[in-house]
Scaffold this motif. Structure first.
Motif, PDB file in Angstrom:
ATOM      1  N   HIS A  20      52.633 140.787  29.028  1.00  0.00           N
ATOM      2  CA  HIS A  20      52.056 140.025  27.923  1.00  0.00           C
ATOM      3  C   HIS A  20      52.798 138.707  27.813  1.00  0.00           C
ATOM      4  CE1 HIS A  20      50.505 138.990  23.932  1.00  0.00           C
ATOM      5  NE2 HIS A  20      49.559 139.872  24.158  1.00  0.00           N
ATOM      6  N   SER A  21      52.113 137.704  27.300  1.00  0.00           N
ATOM      7  CA  SER A  21      52.726 136.381  27.174  1.00  0.00           C
ATOM      8  C   SER A  21      53.692 136.303  26.007  1.00  0.00           C
ATOM      9  CB  SER A  21      51.629 135.324  26.995  1.00  0.00           C
ATOM     10  OG  SER A  21      50.824 135.619  25.856  1.00  0.00           O
ATOM     11  N   LEU A  22      53.679 137.304  25.124  1.00  0.00           N
ATOM     12  CA  LEU A  22      54.536 137.310  23.946  1.00  0.00           C
ATOM     13  C   LEU A  22      55.589 138.400  24.046  1.00  0.00           C
ATOM     14  CD1 LEU A  22      51.749 137.022  21.228  1.00  0.00           C
ATOM     15  CD2 LEU A  22      53.102 135.151  22.168  1.00  0.00           C
ATOM     16  N   ASN A  23      56.635 138.264  23.248  1.00  0.00           N
ATOM     17  CA  ASN A  23      57.620 139.331  23.110  1.00  0.00           C
ATOM     18  C   ASN A  23      57.032 140.364  22.157  1.00  0.00           C
ATOM     19  OD1 ASN A  23      59.761 141.014  22.684  1.00  0.00           O
ATOM     20  ND2 ASN A  23      61.161 139.426  21.949  1.00  0.00           N
ATOM     21  N   LEU A  24      56.721 141.537  22.682  1.00  0.00           N
ATOM     22  CA  LEU A  24      56.020 142.544  21.886  1.00  0.00           C
ATOM     23  C   LEU A  24      56.918 143.301  20.915  1.00  0.00           C
ATOM     24  CD1 LEU A  24      53.615 144.008  24.586  1.00  0.00           C
ATOM     25  CD2 LEU A  24      53.125 142.316  22.839  1.00  0.00           C
ATOM     26  N   LYS A  25      58.243 143.124  21.026  1.00  0.00           N
ATOM     27  CA  LYS A  25      59.185 143.791  20.121  1.00  0.00           C
ATOM     28  C   LYS A  25      58.933 145.301  20.079  1.00  0.00           C
ATOM     29  CE  LYS A  25      59.504 139.694  17.190  1.00  0.00           C
ATOM     30  NZ  LYS A  25      59.307 139.130  15.827  1.00  0.00           N
ATOM     31  N   THR A  45      47.127 139.248  18.926  1.00  0.00           N
ATOM     32  CA  THR A  45      46.066 138.711  18.078  1.00  0.00           C
ATOM     33  C   THR A  45      44.684 138.762  18.724  1.00  0.00           C
ATOM     34  OG1 THR A  45      46.523 136.482  18.915  1.00  0.00           O
ATOM     35  CG2 THR A  45      47.666 137.162  16.904  1.00  0.00           C
ATOM     36  N   ARG A  46      44.603 139.066  20.013  1.00  0.00           N
ATOM     37  CA  ARG A  46      43.305 139.125  20.696  1.00  0.00           C
ATOM     38  C   ARG A  46      42.957 140.585  20.949  1.00  0.00           C
ATOM     39  NH1 ARG A  46      42.312 134.724  25.154  1.00  0.00           N
ATOM     40  NH2 ARG A  46      40.509 134.310  23.856  1.00  0.00           N
ATOM     41  N   ASN A  47      41.761 140.977  20.558  1.00  0.00           N
ATOM     42  CA  ASN A  47      41.372 142.392  20.603  1.00  0.00           C
ATOM     43  C   ASN A  47      40.800 142.788  21.959  1.00  0.00           C
ATOM     44  OD1 ASN A  47      42.136 142.482  17.922  1.00  0.00           O
ATOM     45  ND2 ASN A  47      40.051 142.153  17.169  1.00  0.00           N
ATOM     46  N   ALA A  48      41.594 142.622  22.996  1.00  0.00           N
ATOM     47  CA  ALA A  48      41.148 142.974  24.343  1.00  0.00           C
ATOM     48  C   ALA A  48      42.353 143.317  25.200  1.00  0.00           C
ATOM     49  CB  ALA A  48      40.350 141.825  24.965  1.00  0.00           C
ATOM     50  N   ILE A  49      42.110 144.062  26.261  1.00  0.00           N
ATOM     51  CA  ILE A  49      43.152 144.372  27.237  1.00  0.00           C
ATOM     52  C   ILE A  49      42.576 144.195  28.634  1.00  0.00           C
ATOM     53  CG2 ILE A  49      44.340 146.013  25.737  1.00  0.00           C
ATOM     54  CD1 ILE A  49      43.050 148.278  27.404  1.00  0.00           C
ATOM     55  N   LEU A  50      43.466 144.071  29.603  1.00  0.00           N
ATOM     56  CA  LEU A  50      43.067 144.040  31.011  1.00  0.00           C
ATOM     57  C   LEU A  50      43.791 145.177  31.717  1.00  0.00           C
ATOM     58  CD1 LEU A  50      42.721 140.920  33.283  1.00  0.00           C
ATOM     59  CD2 LEU A  50      43.708 143.029  34.171  1.00  0.00           C
ATOM     60  N   ILE A  51      43.043 146.024  32.382  1.00  0.00           N
ATOM     61  CA  ILE A  51      43.623 147.098  33.188  1.00  0.00           C
ATOM     62  C   ILE A  51      43.494 146.695  34.653  1.00  0.00           C
ATOM     63  CG2 ILE A  51      43.473 149.533  33.835  1.00  0.00           C
ATOM     64  CD1 ILE A  51      42.383 150.115  31.044  1.00  0.00           C
ATOM     65  N   HIS A  52      44.628 146.620  35.333  1.00  0.00           N
ATOM     66  CA  HIS A  52      44.679 146.111  36.708  1.00  0.00           C
ATOM     67  C   HIS A  52      45.034 147.235  37.677  1.00  0.00           C
ATOM     68  CE1 HIS A  52      47.186 144.379  40.060  1.00  0.00           C
ATOM     69  NE2 HIS A  52      46.080 143.685  40.205  1.00  0.00           N
ATOM     70  N   ALA A  74      48.330 137.089  32.436  1.00  0.00           N
ATOM     71  CA  ALA A  74      48.896 137.440  31.127  1.00  0.00           C
ATOM     72  C   ALA A  74      49.160 136.184  30.296  1.00  0.00           C
ATOM     73  CB  ALA A  74      50.181 138.238  31.311  1.00  0.00           C
ATOM     74  N   ASN A  75      49.711 135.149  30.924  1.00  0.00           N
ATOM     75  CA  ASN A  75      49.994 133.910  30.208  1.00  0.00           C
ATOM     76  C   ASN A  75      48.720 133.159  29.855  1.00  0.00           C
ATOM     77  OD1 ASN A  75      52.823 134.126  30.181  1.00  0.00           O
ATOM     78  ND2 ASN A  75      52.962 133.378  32.280  1.00  0.00           N
ATOM     79  N   GLY A  76      47.736 133.192  30.761  1.00  0.00           N
ATOM     80  CA  GLY A  76      46.507 132.440  30.533  1.00  0.00           C
ATOM     81  C   GLY A  76      45.562 133.096  29.545  1.00  0.00           C
ATOM     82  N   LEU A  77      45.568 134.436  29.492  1.00  0.00           N
ATOM     83  CA  LEU A  77      44.625 135.160  28.645  1.00  0.00           C
ATOM     84  C   LEU A  77      45.205 135.538  27.287  1.00  0.00           C
ATOM     85  CD1 LEU A  77      43.126 137.537  31.362  1.00  0.00           C
ATOM     86  CD2 LEU A  77      41.973 135.584  30.322  1.00  0.00           C
ATOM     87  N   GLY A  78      46.508 135.726  27.225  1.00  0.00           N
ATOM     88  CA  GLY A  78      47.133 136.111  25.970  1.00  0.00           C
ATOM     89  C   GLY A  78      46.787 137.518  25.524  1.00  0.00           C
ATOM     90  N   ILE A  79      46.536 138.411  26.469  1.00  0.00           N
ATOM     91  CA  ILE A  79      46.245 139.814  26.155  1.00  0.00           C
ATOM     92  C   ILE A  79      47.162 140.708  26.991  1.00  0.00           C
ATOM     93  CG2 ILE A  79      43.827 139.329  25.588  1.00  0.00           C
ATOM     94  CD1 ILE A  79      43.037 140.501  28.305  1.00  0.00           C
ATOM     95  N   PRO A  80      47.388 141.938  26.555  1.00  0.00           N
ATOM     96  CA  PRO A  80      48.194 142.861  27.368  1.00  0.00           C
ATOM     97  C   PRO A  80      47.494 143.206  28.679  1.00  0.00           C
ATOM     98  CG  PRO A  80      47.978 143.656  25.103  1.00  0.00           C
ATOM     99  CD  PRO A  80      46.989 142.547  25.274  1.00  0.00           C
ATOM    100  N   ILE A  81      48.269 143.243  29.742  1.00  0.00           N
ATOM    101  CA  ILE A  81      47.755 143.669  31.050  1.00  0.00           C
ATOM    102  C   ILE A  81      48.495 144.937  31.442  1.00  0.00           C
ATOM    103  CG2 ILE A  81      47.623 143.117  33.504  1.00  0.00           C
ATOM    104  CD1 ILE A  81      47.197 140.227  32.781  1.00  0.00           C
TER     105      ILE A  81
END
Length: 294
Positions: A20-25, A45-52, A74-81
Motif C-alpha cells: 500500500h502507498s500509505l503506512n497502514l499502522k 480511503t478507496r473502497n477497492a483492492i487488487l489481488i495479484h 500500489a503507489n499509483g492506485l492508492g489501494i491495498p494490493i
C-alpha cells in the motif's frame, strides 16, 4: 523452484504480501491464519483492492520478484494490493497452485474488510503469464461455486493453454523470445501438468472453458506483445468473449516479448514504464466508477 515460495512448514499455510502507498499502522495478531495484521484505525480511503497472482511458468518467481511493477501499482492506485505466494511445480503440480489462490482469495473477501477496516466495493484480479492462467481458472472456479466474483480481470500475456500438442503459430516466437524459449515452455507445462492427463480441463487450460460458464466472466483486459509465444491463445480467448458479447479489450505492443512488465527496470526497457502508467490509468476506472459504467 523459488526457495522463498517453498519454505512453508505446513502445506495449509499460504503467504500473501500486502502493498500500500500509505503506512497502514497494523499490528500483528497473536496467531491465526496467514501472516496478516489487524488495523486499529484505517487510513484506507478507496473502497477497492487488487489481488495479484505472479507469473513464472508455475515453477519460479514469487511476489517479491514482481515488485518492480506491483509497487508502482500500489503507489499509483492508492489501494491495498494482495500478492499471493502459491506453491510451485514440479514439487506441487496442478491443482495445488489453483487451490492456494482460491483459498487466499476467499480469505481476503471474507476477512479483508475487518482486518483492514475498509469497505471492499471493487476487486481487481490481475496476473501475468502463469498468473494469468490462474486468474481465469480461479474465476471459473468462483463461478462454479457461486462465490463473489472480481469486478474485472487484468491478464498479461496469459498462459491459457497447457497442451502443446495443439499447435499455435505464435509458438514459433519462442525461437527468439529472450525469456520463454520453447524448451522452457515445454518444461513449465509438463511440470505444472504433473501426472494429470486431461490437458483440456478448463481448470488447467482455461482457454477451453465452456461458453455456458464463460458468459459469466466479468470484464476482461488483456495485454500482450506481438512477439510473445503465447499471443495466439490470447487472441482466441478474446474472440470467444466477443462472440458472447462480453466486455473485453486486448492491447498489443508491437515487437514486445513475453514478460515485458518485469522489464520495467532502469536502464532495461523504458517502454515498459509507459505501459505500467497505461495499466494504472485503466485499473483506476474500476475504483472510481461503477463497473457497469466502464
Amino acid at each position: 523452484t523459488n526457495k522463498e515460495s517453498d519454505n512453508r512448514t505446513d502445506d495449509n499455510y499460504i503467504k500473501i504480501k500486502v502493498y500500500h502507498s500509505l503506512n497502514l499502522k497494523l499490528k500483528r495478531p497473536k496467531g491465526g491464519f496467514l501472516s496478516f495484521c489487524r488495523s486499529d484505525s484505517s487510513n484506507i480511503t478507496r473502497n477497492a483492492i487488487l489481488i495479484h497472482i505472479h507469473g513464472g511458468g508455475f515453477v519460479a518467481m514469487s511476489p517479491s520478484s514482481h515488485e518492480n511493477y506491483t509497487r508502482k501499482w500500489a503507489n499509483g492506485l492508492g489501494i491495498p494490493i494482495f500478492s499471493i505466494d502459491y506453491r510451485l511445480s514440479p514439487e506441487h503440480p496442478f491443482p495445488k497452485a489453483l487451490d492456494d489462490v482460491y483459498q487466499a482469495y476467499m480469505w481476503i473477501i471474507k476477512y479483508g474488510e475487518d482486518y483492514f477496516r475498509m469497505k471492499i466495493d471493487n476487486i481487481i484480479l490481475a496476473g501475468d503469464s502463469a498468473g494469468g492462467n490462474l486468474v481465469v481458472a480461479l474465476t471459473y472456479l468462483l463461478i462454479m461455486k457461486k462465490a463473489r466474483l472480481p469486478t474485472v480481470l487484468f491478464i498479461f500475456y496469459p498462459a491459457l493453454k497447457m497442451c502443446l500438442d495443439v499447435l499455435s503459430l505464435s509458438y514459433f516466437n519462442a525461437i527468439t523470445d529472450p525469456v520463454l524459449e520453447f524448451n522452457l515452455l515445454k518444461f513449465c507445462v509438463k511440470s505444472y501438468q504433473g501426472e494429470y492427463e486431461n490437458t483440456k480441463n478448463p481448470f488447467l487450460s482455461p482457454l477451453y472453458m465452456d461458453d455456458n460458464v464463460l458468459k459469466f466472466l466479468p470484464p476482461v483486459r488483456i495485454f500482450g506483445g506481438t512477439a510473445d509465444p503465447l499471443r495466439d491463445d490470447s487472441i482466441y480467448f478474446m474472440e470467444r468473449l466477443l462472440k458472447l458479447k462480453k466486455k473485453v479489450k486486448m492491447i498489443e505492443f508491437k515487437y514486445f516479448p513475453h514478460g515485458f512488465l518485469n522489464y520495467d527496470i532502469k536502464m532495461m526497457m523504458p517502454e515498459a514504464a509507459v505501459i505500467n502508467e497505461m495499466v494504472i490509468k485503466d485499473m483506476d476506472k474500476y475504483i472510481t466508477k461503477k463497473p457497469e459504467d466502464v
